[in-house]
Design an enzyme around this catalytic site. Sequence first.
Site, PDB file in Angstrom:
ATOM      1  CG  ASP A 130      -2.268   0.656   0.962  1.00 22.51           C
ATOM      2  OD1 ASP A 130      -2.353   1.484   0.032  1.00 22.51           O
ATOM      3  OD2 ASP A 130      -3.229   0.353   1.689  1.00 22.51           O
ATOM      4  CG  ASP A 174      -8.961   2.658  -0.390  1.00 27.37           C
ATOM      5  OD1 ASP A 174      -8.455   1.580  -0.728  1.00 27.37           O
ATOM      6  OD2 ASP A 174      -8.335   3.531   0.234  1.00 27.37           O
TER       7      ASP A 174
END
Length: 712
Positions: free
Chosen positions: A451, A516
Site C-alpha cells: 500500500d 478503496d
Amino acid sequence: MLPTGPSDFVRLDGGAVSLVLDVRGPSPVTLYWGTGLDAGADGSMLDLLAAREDAPCSPLVAAPLALTPLAGQAFPGRPGLLTHGEGRRWATYTRIVDVRRPDPGAVEIDSVDEANGVALTHHLRLDRHGMLVGWTQVRNDGPGLLDLEWLSAPVLALPPHLVEWVTFEGRWAGEYRMQTQPRVMGAVVKENRRGRTSHDAFPGILAQAAGAGDQAGEVYGLHLGWSGNHRLYADTLSDGRAYVQMGELFMPGEMRLAPGQIYRTPVLYAACSLMGRNGISACFHAHVRNRPDHARVRAKPRPVHYNTWEAVYFDHDPALLLKLVDAAADIGVERFVLDDGWFRGRRSDRAGLGDWFVDEGIYPDGLHPIVARVRERGMEFGLWVEPEMVNPDSDLYRAHPDWVLGTPPAPQLVFRNQLVLDASRVDVQDYLFARLDALLRDYPISYLKWDMNRDISHPGGVDGVAAAHAHVEGLYALLRRVRDAYPDVEIESCSAGGGRADLGILSLTDRVWASDSNDALDRLTIQRGLSTFLPPELIGSHVGPTDCHITGRRVAMATRVATAMFFHLGLEVNLLGLSDAERMELAAGISLHKHYRPLLHDGRLIRLDRPANEEAFGILAADGAQALYSFTLLSEPSGYFAGRLRLAGLDPAARYHVRLLWPDAAQKSPLFNSLRDGVLFTGSTLTEAGLQLPRLHPQSALILGVVRVPAG
C-alpha cells in the site's frame, strides 16, 4: 540487426496497424500511424497525400512535428525537449545520424546536435497485437551539466479527423472517470505532482472520431507506464496538426545530466482502433497478457480473496480472525489476506508504520496460529504492508528522522499521520528489504498487499535536491529485489485504492487495487475506466458490506457479486455478520466465478453502448465458443421498460444457447423466466434484435451465459 542502408522511410507493421516514419530530414517524423496499409503503400505516397501549400503569415516550410519537436526547429507548439546548460544549449537542433532495425517490428533512430552537445535516441516497436511501444533517450555530449526540464516519450501525430479527447479524472474512492471534450485549437494539459500515478490524473488519453463509442468508431489510445509525477499535453496547432506528449514531470533542478549521462523516458504505450474503445482495450489487454512478467499471473487461476480490512479495521482479535478464516474457507475463498493492524504499536493510523515486527501484545505466538489455520483450510496467506511510509510515532522514525523526505524549513503536510521514507537511499532500501525478507522467511506468505496511503508532498532528499524521480526508481529497485528473492510471491499495488495503477508498476506487481470504494455502483464506473487499459484479471474487485462504509449506500448482495464477478474477485464483508441466506448467495457467486474464471480472465472484454442509467458489458472467449454478459440497471428508465440488450461480438451465422446465470431467482418476464432453463437463438437475432430487458428495480444486475451450439 537488419541491414538498413540508405532509406527515406521506415515502416513497421503489426496487428493490422502500420506506422510510417519519414527519416529524410533532420528529425524523424510520423507520416502515418493507423489501420494497416497495403504492401504497395509507401512513404512517398503518404508524403504527397499530406502536402500543403504555403499559408499566409506562416513559415515557407512548417517546423516538423517530429518524434521530438525541437525549439531549434522553431516548433510553434510545446517542444518535446526542454533543456539548457547554464542558460545556454537550449535551442536544440539535431540531425539523424543512424537508423537501426533490431528486428522487423522495431526501429531505433539516433540524432545528434553537435553544437549543443545533445544526442537523442528514439525507440519504437509495433507488436503483433498492434501495440506501439516506445521511449526517448537523451544523452549529454557536452562538457558541462545539462539541466533537463522536460523530455516527452515519442510524440505521435494524430489524424485530423479525430475530433474529441477523452481524459481520465477522479479522486480517492472515485477514480478513472472518463471525460469527453471537443478537440479545439489549443492544449489539454494534465499534470500530476503527487509522487505516485495519482487518483485524479491517470496518465492515459483517448482521441476519437465523431460518433465513436465503445463498439464502433475510430479511436486512438495512449498511456505512460510511470508511477510518479507526470505530464500529459494534448495539443492542436493553428495549422490543424494535433499531437500528444507524455512524460515524466520534473521538479526544479531534479534532472541534471553530467557529461556522458543519459536519461530515458518511461515507456509509452499506444494503440489505434476502428472498433471503438473496445478495440483499444483489446490491443492493450493482449499486449499486457503477453508480457513476460504477466506469466506469473497466468501460471495459476487467480485465487478468490478475503481481505480483513472492512471487517475488523485495526481491532485485531486472533480468536475473531480464526472465525473469519473458517467462515471464508466455508464459502470457497482461496486466499486470506490480513490487512493493516498486525504490527507493533498499530492500534490506529497514528502509530507503528515502519516497525514491521509482529505485535507480540496481540499475537503472542506471532502470526503462526492464524497462518496455520489458513493453510489447514486450504487457503493461501497474504499480508498487508506499506513499506514506503513511517509514522512519527514509531521506533524507526525516532532512530532515523533523516530518512524522511522533506523540504525544510517548510513544515510537513499532515496526511494520514504518516510521512514518506526516501526510497532512493540505499540504507532505507536495505532496511525495508530486511524486514520484508524476515517476514517472508518466517511465514509462508504467498501475497503482499503493498500500500501507499499518501502523496509525496515534500519530495526533497537530505541533500536538499528534489527526489521524486529517485524515489520511484528506488521503489522499483526494492520491488525487483523482493521479486528476485521471492519470485512466487504475488504483489498487489494498492495506493489508497487506485492511486498507483499503471503499466510501469505492473511490470513488477501482479494486480492493482482499483479503488478503496467497494460501492458496487461506483465500482462499475471505476472499472469501466481502468479496464480501458488493464485486463480484468489484474484489477482487484471485492464484494463489500451491505452498507458501503464510504458512500453509505445499500446495494443488494446479488448486485455486489455481479459487479466483482468479472475481475479478480475478492470479499471485504464481515462474514460473521451475514445471514444464512446471504452466505449461501455469496458462496453461489464464488462458485459461479470459479466455474467461468478461465473465460473471465482470458476472454475479450466487450463493453456495450447503453443509456447513462445502464451499464452492460461482456467477456467473449477467443474462439467465440462462449461468453458472459453483465447488465446493471443503475436508475429507473424514463419509460416503463428498458430497451433491448443486443449481444455484440457473437457470430450472426451461429446458434447459441442462452441462459440466465445470475441471480438465481424467479423472473416475472416470460423471456427471462424461460432463460433460467436456457433457450436456443440464432446469432443474428441476439446481435441485431436483442433481448427485451425485464422490469427491474434500480441497482439490479443480471448475468447471461451464452454457449455456441455446434453446427449440424
